[in-house]
Write a protein that holds these residues in place. Structure first.
Motif, PDB file in Angstrom:
ATOM      1  N   ASN A  93       4.209   5.872  21.890  1.00  0.00           N
ATOM      2  CA  ASN A  93       3.457   6.388  20.755  1.00  0.00           C
ATOM      3  C   ASN A  93       2.204   7.082  21.297  1.00  0.00           C
ATOM      4  OD1 ASN A  93       1.255   6.275  18.744  1.00  0.00           O
ATOM      5  ND2 ASN A  93       2.788   5.257  17.455  1.00  0.00           N
ATOM      6  N   ILE A  94       2.068   8.365  21.022  1.00  0.00           N
ATOM      7  CA  ILE A  94       0.960   9.144  21.576  1.00  0.00           C
ATOM      8  C   ILE A  94      -0.390   8.594  21.119  1.00  0.00           C
ATOM      9  CG2 ILE A  94      -0.152  11.420  21.556  1.00  0.00           C
ATOM     10  CD1 ILE A  94       2.685  12.645  21.644  1.00  0.00           C
ATOM     11  N   ASN A  95      -0.515   8.241  19.847  1.00  0.00           N
ATOM     12  CA  ASN A  95      -1.789   7.703  19.359  1.00  0.00           C
ATOM     13  C   ASN A  95      -2.175   6.413  20.084  1.00  0.00           C
ATOM     14  OD1 ASN A  95      -2.330   9.787  17.569  1.00  0.00           O
ATOM     15  ND2 ASN A  95      -1.171   8.807  15.925  1.00  0.00           N
ATOM     16  N   GLU A  96      -1.200   5.551  20.328  1.00  0.00           N
ATOM     17  CA  GLU A  96      -1.467   4.308  21.060  1.00  0.00           C
ATOM     18  C   GLU A  96      -1.861   4.604  22.509  1.00  0.00           C
ATOM     19  OE1 GLU A  96      -1.709   0.928  20.317  1.00  0.00           O
ATOM     20  OE2 GLU A  96      -1.776   1.734  18.287  1.00  0.00           O
ATOM     21  N   ALA A  97      -1.207   5.585  23.121  1.00  0.00           N
ATOM     22  CA  ALA A  97      -1.545   5.970  24.502  1.00  0.00           C
ATOM     23  C   ALA A  97      -2.976   6.495  24.568  1.00  0.00           C
ATOM     24  CB  ALA A  97      -0.566   7.019  25.014  1.00  0.00           C
ATOM     25  N   LEU A  98      -3.366   7.317  23.601  1.00  0.00           N
ATOM     26  CA  LEU A  98      -4.736   7.827  23.558  1.00  0.00           C
ATOM     27  C   LEU A  98      -5.735   6.690  23.386  1.00  0.00           C
ATOM     28  CD1 LEU A  98      -4.206  10.975  21.298  1.00  0.00           C
ATOM     29  CD2 LEU A  98      -4.728  10.955  23.740  1.00  0.00           C
ATOM     30  N   LYS A  99      -5.383   5.730  22.548  1.00  0.00           N
ATOM     31  CA  LYS A  99      -6.261   4.587  22.296  1.00  0.00           C
ATOM     32  C   LYS A  99      -6.418   3.724  23.550  1.00  0.00           C
ATOM     33  CE  LYS A  99      -6.364   0.545  19.276  1.00  0.00           C
ATOM     34  NZ  LYS A  99      -5.639  -0.167  18.222  1.00  0.00           N
ATOM     35  N   ARG A 100      -5.346   3.509  24.283  1.00  0.00           N
ATOM     36  CA  ARG A 100      -5.362   2.620  25.451  1.00  0.00           C
ATOM     37  C   ARG A 100      -5.902   3.289  26.723  1.00  0.00           C
ATOM     38  NH1 ARG A 100      -4.849  -1.129  22.088  1.00  0.00           N
ATOM     39  NH2 ARG A 100      -2.818  -1.777  21.397  1.00  0.00           N
ATOM     40  N   PHE A 101      -5.665   4.597  26.861  1.00  0.00           N
ATOM     41  CA  PHE A 101      -6.016   5.263  28.119  1.00  0.00           C
ATOM     42  C   PHE A 101      -7.072   6.353  27.969  1.00  0.00           C
ATOM     43  CE2 PHE A 101      -1.946   3.315  28.866  1.00  0.00           C
ATOM     44  CZ  PHE A 101      -2.144   2.721  30.096  1.00  0.00           C
ATOM     45  N   GLY A 102      -7.429   6.691  26.733  1.00  0.00           N
ATOM     46  CA  GLY A 102      -8.448   7.715  26.506  1.00  0.00           C
ATOM     47  C   GLY A 102      -9.852   7.166  26.653  1.00  0.00           C
ATOM     48  N   VAL A 103     -10.817   7.957  26.253  1.00  0.00           N
ATOM     49  CA  VAL A 103     -12.228   7.587  26.367  1.00  0.00           C
ATOM     50  C   VAL A 103     -12.490   6.273  25.632  1.00  0.00           C
ATOM     51  CG1 VAL A 103     -14.598   8.282  25.821  1.00  0.00           C
ATOM     52  CG2 VAL A 103     -12.927  10.001  26.540  1.00  0.00           C
ATOM     53  N   ASP A 104     -13.154   5.364  26.324  1.00  0.00           N
ATOM     54  CA  ASP A 104     -13.521   4.066  25.758  1.00  0.00           C
ATOM     55  C   ASP A 104     -15.039   3.951  25.822  1.00  0.00           C
ATOM     56  OD1 ASP A 104     -13.992   1.417  25.139  1.00  0.00           O
ATOM     57  OD2 ASP A 104     -12.533   0.604  26.562  1.00  0.00           O
ATOM     58  N   GLU A 105     -15.684   4.082  24.658  1.00  0.00           N
ATOM     59  CA  GLU A 105     -17.154   4.064  24.618  1.00  0.00           C
ATOM     60  C   GLU A 105     -17.756   2.692  24.892  1.00  0.00           C
ATOM     61  OE1 GLU A 105     -16.106   6.099  20.598  1.00  0.00           O
ATOM     62  OE2 GLU A 105     -15.074   4.807  22.017  1.00  0.00           O
ATOM     63  N   THR A 106     -16.931   1.663  24.989  1.00  0.00           N
ATOM     64  CA  THR A 106     -17.464   0.338  25.286  1.00  0.00           C
ATOM     65  C   THR A 106     -17.640   0.121  26.790  1.00  0.00           C
ATOM     66  OG1 THR A 106     -15.294  -0.747  25.421  1.00  0.00           O
ATOM     67  CG2 THR A 106     -16.354  -0.620  23.237  1.00  0.00           C
ATOM     68  N   ARG A 107     -17.133   1.025  27.587  1.00  0.00           N
ATOM     69  CA  ARG A 107     -17.257   0.924  29.050  1.00  0.00           C
ATOM     70  C   ARG A 107     -18.295   1.930  29.526  1.00  0.00           C
ATOM     71  NH1 ARG A 107     -13.156  -1.971  31.444  1.00  0.00           N
ATOM     72  NH2 ARG A 107     -13.420  -0.848  33.387  1.00  0.00           N
ATOM     73  N   ASN A 108     -18.660   1.839  30.788  1.00  0.00           N
ATOM     74  CA  ASN A 108     -19.638   2.804  31.316  1.00  0.00           C
ATOM     75  C   ASN A 108     -19.080   3.619  32.483  1.00  0.00           C
ATOM     76  OD1 ASN A 108     -19.580   0.825  33.233  1.00  0.00           O
ATOM     77  ND2 ASN A 108     -21.794   0.712  33.499  1.00  0.00           N
ATOM     78  N   ASP A 109     -17.760   3.610  32.642  1.00  0.00           N
ATOM     79  CA  ASP A 109     -17.160   4.414  33.698  1.00  0.00           C
ATOM     80  C   ASP A 109     -15.987   5.208  33.132  1.00  0.00           C
ATOM     81  OD1 ASP A 109     -15.419   2.269  33.318  1.00  0.00           O
ATOM     82  OD2 ASP A 109     -14.964   2.053  35.443  1.00  0.00           O
ATOM     83  N   ILE A 110     -15.625   6.275  33.843  1.00  0.00           N
ATOM     84  CA  ILE A 110     -14.537   7.131  33.386  1.00  0.00           C
ATOM     85  C   ILE A 110     -13.961   7.909  34.556  1.00  0.00           C
ATOM     86  CG2 ILE A 110     -15.943   9.148  32.764  1.00  0.00           C
ATOM     87  CD1 ILE A 110     -13.966   8.861  30.087  1.00  0.00           C
TER      88      ILE A 110
END
Length: 185
Positions: A93-110
């Motif tokens: 599911n593309i939306n789930e992939a974006l949620k799991r592997f996309g930008v995560d504002e709760t972290r401080n690295d990317i």
């Protein structure tokens, strides 16, 4: 350390530029996410959270799968960058992939990737680091297996890939790669 570049023997005309930013303000990441959602052309990169990445091998496998899908005209996503996230995911599911592997504002690295053709490499490589430093207001650092293993979210990762009871980096990597490969079967 700055930008890393890699190629795949099967696709020598495709180059992947990679930079890891270990210290990015959460407000900057929120801004990046906003610009990606609004499809700002200045943000034509793949921004990956490190929460569900345990090794460079897992990352390289996902990028290779996406490049192969693009070359064989079998992409499920509309862009190579979304295809990379989908290729890393054990969920079809593309939306789930974006949620799991996309930008995560709760972290401080990317991790940021750019896929370019050989003829675009010279100008892209020069601009890549400077543009990202400007966007993220941060300097790139070294990305190693140790950095990924020490920074991934073990609870979320193990639940996502159904790897409860697995601890070693090698077994986690293998499980994540197999989970992504066998997605949807």
């Amino acid at each position: 350390m700055g930008v890393q570049m890699s190629t795949f023997p099967q696709y020598p005309d495709v180059h992947v530029l990679l930079a890891y930013f270990p210290d990015v303000a959460k407000t900057k990441l929120a801004s990046v996410k906003e610009n990606l959602v609004s499809r700002n052309p200045e943000y034509d990169f793949c921004f990956l959270s490190t929460a569900n990445l345990v090794s460079l091998q897992q990352l390289q496998n996902g990028v290779y799968t996406a490049v192969r899908n693009q070359k064989q005209e079998q992409m499920k996503a509309s862009t190579i960058y979304t295809e990379i996230m989908l290729s890393l995911s054990p969920v079809n599911n593309i939306n789930e992939a974006l949620k799991r592997f996309g930008v995560d504002e709760t972290r401080n690295d990317i991790i940021v990737l750019k896929v370019v053709q050989a003829e675009q490499l010279q100008e892209s490589e020069k601009e890549f680091s400077a543009k990202l430093e400007s966007i993220l207001d941060s300097k790139p650092g070294a990305l190693t297996d140790d950095v990924l293993y020490n920074g991934f979210d073990a609870t979320k990762f193990k639940k996502l890939f159904k790897l409860l009871g697995v601890e070693s980096q090698e077994e986690l990597t293998q499980g994540a790669i197999e989970g992504a490969l066998f997605r949807g079967l």
